[in-house]
Structure formats: structure tokens, C-alpha cells
Scaffold this motif. Structure first.
Motif, mmCIF file in Angstrom:
data_model
loop_
_atom_site.group_PDB
_atom_site.id
_atom_site.type_symbol
_atom_site.label_atom_id
_atom_site.label_comp_id
_atom_site.label_asym_id
_atom_site.label_seq_id
_atom_site.Cartn_x
_atom_site.Cartn_y
_atom_site.Cartn_z
ATOM 1 N N LEU A 21 0.765 -1.363 -0.044
ATOM 2 C CA LEU A 21 0.224 -0.206 -0.090
ATOM 3 C C LEU A 21 0.719 1.405 -0.011
ATOM 4 N N GLY A 22 2.418 1.205 -0.041
ATOM 5 C CA GLY A 22 2.836 2.384 0.349
ATOM 6 C C GLY A 22 2.803 2.827 2.021
ATOM 7 N N MET A 23 2.344 2.077 2.112
ATOM 8 C CA MET A 23 2.215 2.671 3.980
ATOM 9 C C MET A 23 3.422 2.944 4.434
ATOM 10 N N THR A 24 4.439 4.247 5.022
ATOM 11 C CA THR A 24 5.603 4.003 5.287
ATOM 12 C C THR A 24 5.667 4.134 7.094
ATOM 13 N N ASP A 25 4.316 4.950 7.227
ATOM 14 C CA ASP A 25 4.322 5.847 8.924
ATOM 15 C C ASP A 25 3.803 4.954 9.945
ATOM 16 N N VAL A 26 3.860 3.847 9.590
ATOM 17 C CA VAL A 26 3.290 2.714 10.842
ATOM 18 C C VAL A 26 4.522 1.427 11.373
ATOM 19 N N ALA A 27 5.463 1.806 10.407
ATOM 20 C CA ALA A 27 6.096 0.780 10.891
ATOM 21 C C ALA A 27 6.543 0.410 12.196
ATOM 22 N N ALA A 28 6.941 1.140 13.327
ATOM 23 C CA ALA A 28 6.661 0.980 14.162
ATOM 24 C C ALA A 28 6.062 -0.057 15.671
ATOM 25 N N ASP A 29 4.757 0.441 14.672
ATOM 26 C CA ASP A 29 3.535 -0.118 15.275
ATOM 27 C C ASP A 29 2.878 -1.771 14.868
ATOM 28 N N ILE A 30 3.874 -1.913 14.012
ATOM 29 C CA ILE A 30 3.129 -3.771 12.924
ATOM 30 C C ILE A 30 3.860 -4.639 14.251
ATOM 31 N N GLY A 31 4.089 -4.482 14.826
ATOM 32 C CA GLY A 31 4.913 -5.730 15.514
ATOM 33 C C GLY A 31 4.447 -6.269 16.975
ATOM 34 N N TYR A 32 3.846 -5.283 17.666
ATOM 35 C CA TYR A 32 2.913 -5.768 19.119
ATOM 36 C C TYR A 32 2.280 -6.838 18.715
ATOM 37 N N LEU A 33 2.264 -7.861 19.440
ATOM 38 C CA LEU A 33 1.658 -8.732 19.639
ATOM 39 C C LEU A 33 0.614 -8.610 20.444
ATOM 40 N N PRO A 34 -0.655 -9.481 20.212
ATOM 41 C CA PRO A 34 -1.781 -9.583 21.575
ATOM 42 C C PRO A 34 -1.511 -9.956 22.968
ATOM 43 N N PRO A 35 -2.295 -9.600 23.604
ATOM 44 C CA PRO A 35 -2.037 -10.113 24.775
ATOM 45 C C PRO A 35 -2.034 -11.688 25.180
ATOM 46 N N HIS A 36 -3.102 -11.733 24.205
ATOM 47 C CA HIS A 36 -2.978 -13.644 24.046
ATOM 48 C C HIS A 36 -3.691 -13.841 22.963
ATOM 49 N N PRO A 37 -3.330 -15.480 22.572
ATOM 50 C CA PRO A 37 -3.569 -15.322 21.131
ATOM 51 C C PRO A 37 -4.935 -15.318 20.563
ATOM 52 N N VAL A 38 -5.354 -14.948 18.944
ATOM 53 C CA VAL A 38 -6.858 -14.977 19.456
ATOM 54 C C VAL A 38 -7.489 -16.684 19.268
ATOM 55 N N PRO A 39 -8.619 -16.600 20.023
ATOM 56 C CA PRO A 39 -8.968 -17.376 19.939
ATOM 57 C C PRO A 39 -9.462 -18.189 18.509
ATOM 58 N N LEU A 40 -9.011 -18.304 17.726
ATOM 59 C CA LEU A 40 -9.267 -19.657 16.709
ATOM 60 C C LEU A 40 -8.337 -20.254 16.597
ATOM 61 N N ALA A 41 -8.411 -21.672 16.979
ATOM 62 C CA ALA A 41 -7.061 -22.865 16.821
ATOM 63 C C ALA A 41 -7.398 -23.787 15.563
ATOM 64 N N SER A 42 -6.183 -23.311 14.772
ATOM 65 C CA SER A 42 -5.709 -24.880 14.139
ATOM 66 C C SER A 42 -4.892 -24.540 13.524
ATOM 67 N N ARG A 43 -4.712 -25.472 12.963
ATOM 68 C CA ARG A 43 -3.205 -25.906 12.328
ATOM 69 C C ARG A 43 -2.707 -24.942 11.755
ATOM 70 N N LEU A 44 -2.519 -24.059 10.861
ATOM 71 C CA LEU A 44 -2.940 -22.889 10.498
ATOM 72 C C LEU A 44 -2.464 -21.736 11.057
ATOM 73 N N ALA A 45 -2.820 -20.910 10.715
ATOM 74 C CA ALA A 45 -1.663 -20.114 11.466
ATOM 75 C C ALA A 45 -3.073 -18.643 11.438
ATOM 76 N N THR A 46 -4.445 -19.187 11.609
ATOM 77 C CA THR A 46 -5.399 -19.085 11.669
ATOM 78 C C THR A 46 -5.913 -17.145 12.321
ATOM 79 N N ALA A 47 -5.443 -17.773 13.890
ATOM 80 C CA ALA A 47 -5.292 -16.922 14.469
ATOM 81 C C ALA A 47 -4.334 -15.267 14.404
ATOM 82 N N ASP A 48 -2.990 -15.730 13.905
ATOM 83 C CA ASP A 48 -1.879 -14.497 13.239
ATOM 84 C C ASP A 48 -2.812 -14.222 12.393
ATOM 85 N N LEU A 49 -3.726 -14.403 10.418
ATOM 86 C CA LEU A 49 -4.023 -14.025 9.827
ATOM 87 C C LEU A 49 -5.116 -12.942 11.052
#
Length: 441
Positions: A21-49
């Protein structure tokens, strides 16, 4: 939000999104993790998606507060908390599901009456045939035979296939959000305040030409952020009431022929058009992205499809893409029967990511002018998910109070309970009954 950003699958995905998208002003914020994983249990990384998709639209809208992982989970599984006058709707047709064939499994989709009719016609069955009758016919066919019979009548069916890592790698070599810019003159920049307040899209007119989940989630999110969203449906293609009530928050909804003079008046006054129909159908109506930007310079187009622009005449849904891309076999509960993700995550993620793109590209249009188009597909989102780290077994399901993340509205004299908004600090307004508004801004 005190933790430092750290590498993670969701951060990697966000980097790709904002690079596209050509956005450079949010780079400092993208790495923050949730306080706990999103409760969407699967083998694939559905919670991360899911986390990355909701975080993308939050950051694009200037919302830096971390979303609630539990609320994201409920938003992605909103059909499971939906109730109309206290009754949970039956959201799946008897003709939608997995069916064993002589050499594997077939996945069908028959939720819409016209799709059910075509499926039954292809299988040589009468209208109103039972699921057992469908099962018996497909059980006598190979995958290719069953799919061929159904699709010959323009019904919806795919073979359940194993993943193809080489094909997915080719998909991932393409942008997740494919942006094109056309240097045109236009006056649509006139109504773009795009202030970072509680309604950053106030004054933006969005014409919503989408159905089912992904497109309506995108436009519902734009309405949540202040846009004036008008959904337009053809009068001869009814929408299941529950489906619109689940994703219609904050929008007005009208029935109108796409070739009518009034429709083109609405189009001429729009800032954004969101397209969710098959590309070939849009071409026939003169509503392709290229045709729209040719006639309406400065217009912002957001387009999604099931299979991508290389298969313009192929219809599809989240469940079919999961089956054909290998996701269903990866999520098998027993190594034999196909399974599914814990939510229609391809749909929901595509919707949130496309909404993030709309905001980002409106800002770029304000700075750079011209016409902008962004495209994604459920199949492209599936390829992204298949390339993320996965687990041998799903994590145990985390229990929490789902009722804390739902809300009830009065809608035309009835009560509708739906999921709350996934974006922090914002609340939906009530959906309208489908087709109940006048065709005007």
C-alpha cells in the motif's frame, strides 16, 4: 501497549500489506502482539492472520490501541452469535458440504436457491431432493465426474485437493493487495477530510456492489469509520435476510438495476466503489475497474474475487477455496475427512485488508491525485495463510464469555443480535432490513 515490537508471523504479514500500500508511517506499530492469541484454533496460522488483518485496518485508520483478541474471534465467527428475534438462523444449506466420491471428496456450495437448483439439475435430481440423495449420486462418481456434472449447469463444486506449495509460492510472489494507479484528472478529492478522529471517513461516499461476507465486511468496516455506504443489489437476486443482518451494520441498502439511469447517477457521485461480483459479470455490465475509472476519473475502486483475475468467470466462496487450495485436508480432524478453518477466515481477512487498502489509497489519492484500484482474492489470501508457520495440532480452544462481545439492535420492530465491532473503541450502528432504503446518497 508497552512491549517492544518483535518479529512474528503477523508482523511479517503486516509488513507485506503496508509495503503493497506504500504506507511507511506505521512501521513502529506492526510488531505488537496480542495479549494472548486470538481464539481461533487450527493447524494453520488462522489466529495470526486474523490479528494482522484487524490490526491492518486499525492502523490504517489511525487507531493505535490494540484490538481485543476475543472480540476478533467473535467477529470472525459472527454467524455463530447471530440471532434474529432470539432465533439462530440455519446458515448452511443441506446442499453445502463435503461429499465422498469414489476417489476422494467433493465440496459443494448451495446456500443460494439458484445455486442449489443448478447443483441438483447437474446431478439429475428433482428440486427438493434430500442431502442423502445428493450423497448417493456423488458417491457413485469420481471427483472429476461429480464436479463436471455440477459445474456444467453452473453449480458450485470443487474437488478437495492437497496443497500445492509451488503454486502457492507463485501466488505469494504477487502482491497480496495489488494496487494500480492511473494518472487522471478528477474532482473526487473534494470530499476527503480523512482526519484521524473517531470518523476518519466522514463525507466519503461508498457504493457497495458486494454480497456474502468478504465485500460486506469491507464496506461494513468503512461505514464503521464514518463513510456513507450504500449497498446496491439487483432486484431479482434475493439475499438471505440473516446474511445481510450479519454484515449490514451502518449501511443503507437498496434494490436497483445496474443499467438504470439512477444507478449511474449514484455512481457518478461516489468516491469509492467496492466490487465483489465475478469479474466477467462486471465486464458485461460495463462495471469493470478499467471501465469505471475511464468514465469517472478520480474514482477509487476496491475489487475482490474468489479466484483472482486470471479466472474471471469462476464463482466461488470461502469454503470452496479452502477445499481447492489444500486447507481442508490440512485441517482434517482424522486424516481422512476434510476439515475447515475455525471461521471463514479468508472472507473476513480479505474484507479487513481491503478496507485498510481503501483508507491508505484515499490518502495517496489526496496527495498524488489520479484514479486508484486495489484488488485481492480469497485464493490469494489462502496462499498467504498456507505460507505462514503452522502447528502439528491445533492449540486447545480457549474458553471465554462470548456474550460480552455481542450486541442487540432493534431492526424494523425486531431484535437482531450480532457480534460487536473488532476495531477498538468503535461501535456498530444497527443494520437496516435488506433492500429497505431509497437509492440516494
Amino acid at each position: 501497549m508497552t512491549q517492544p515490537p518483535i518479529p512474528s508471523p503477523s508482523a511479517t504479514l503486516l509488513e507485506r500489506v503496508f509495503s503493497d500500500l506504500g504506507m511507511t508511517d506505521v512501521a513502529a506499530d506492526i510488531g505488537y502482539l496480542p495479549p494472548h492469541p486470538v481464539p481461533l484454533a487450527s493447524r494453520l496460522a488462522t489466529a495470526d492472520l486474523a490479528w494482522a488483518s484487524v490490526r491492518a485496518i486499525s492502523l490504517a485508520a489511525g487507531i493505535h490501541e490494540l484490538p481485543d483478541p476475543d472480540r476478533i474471534s467473535i467477529a470472525y465467527r459472527s454467524d455463530r452469535v447471530l440471532a434474529v428475534d432470539g432465533i439462530a438462523p440455519d446458515v448452511w444449506s443441506a446442499y453445502s458440504g463435503f461429499w465422498r466420491s469414489t476417489d476422494g471428496w467433493v465440496r459443494t456450495h448451495g446456500n443460494y436457491p439458484h445455486h442449489a437448483h443448478r447443483l441438483l439439475t447437474g446431478l439429475g435430481l428433482d428440486l427438493g431432493a434430500s442431502g442423502d440423495e445428493v450423497r448417493a449420486v456423488i458417491l457413485r462418481c469420481t471427483n472429476a465426474e461429480a464436479v463436471g456434472l455440477i459445474t456444467a449447469e453452473r453449480g458450485l463444486a470443487v474437488p478437495v485437493l492437497p496443497e500445492d506449495p509451488h503454486l502457492d509460492a507463485r501466488w505469494r510472489a504477487t502482491p497480496l493487495l495489488d494496487v494500480t494507479h492511473r494518472d487522471t484528472d478528477g474532482s473526487r478529492s473534494r470530499r476527503i477530510p480523512l482526519e484521524r478522529d473517531s470518523a476518519p471517513l466522514s463525507g466519503i461516499r461508498v457504493l457497495d456492489l458486494t454480497r456474502v461476507i468478504a465485500g460486506p465486511v469491507c464496506t461494513r468496516t468503512l461505514a464503521l469509520l464514518g463513510a456513507d455506504v450504500l449497498r446496491v443489489d439487483p432486484p431479482d437476486l434475493p439475499e438471505p435476510e440473516w446474511q445481510h443482518l450479519d454484515t449490514g451494520h451502518g449501511k443503507r441498502t437498496t434494490l436497483l438495476e445496474a443499467r438504470s439511469e439512477r444507478f449511474h447517477e449514484l455512481l457518478a457521485a461516489a468516491d469509492v466503489v467496492v466490487l465483489g461480483y465475478r469479474p466477467s459479470s462486471l465486464d458485461r455490465l460495463g462495471l469493470s475497474a478499467s471501465a469505471l475509472t475511464e468514465r469517472h476519473p478520480g474514482l477509487m475502486i476496491a475489487q475482490l474475487s474468489a479466484w483472482g483475475m486470471d479466472e474471471p468467470d469462476r464463482a466461488g466462496f470461502d469454503s470452496l477455496v479452502q477445499a481447492a487450495s489444500g486447507i481442508s485436508l490440512i485441517e482434517s480432524p482424522d486424516g481422512d475427512r476434510p476439515g475447515a478453518l475455525p471461521a471463514q477466515a479468508l472472507d473476513h481477512s480479505a474484507g479487513y485488508l481491503l478496507a485498510a487498502a481503501v483508507i491508505a489509497l484515499l490518502k495517496r489519492r489526496q496527495r498524488e491525485g489520479g484514479s486508484w484500484t486495489v484488488r485481492t482474492s480469497l485464493r490469494r489470501v489462502a496462499a498467504e495463510l498456507l505460507g505462514m508457520p503452522r502447528a502439528d495440532e491445533p492449540e486447545p480452544v480457549r474458553e471465554f464469555d462470548t456474550s460480552a462481545h455481542s450486541t442487540t439492535f432493534d431492526v424494523a420492530g425486531g431484535k437482531v443480535t450480532t457480534a460487536r465491532a473488532a476495531l477498538p473503541g468503535l461501535a456498530f450502528t444497527a443494520p437496516h432490513r435488506w433492500g429497505s432504503d431509497q437509492p440516494r446518497w
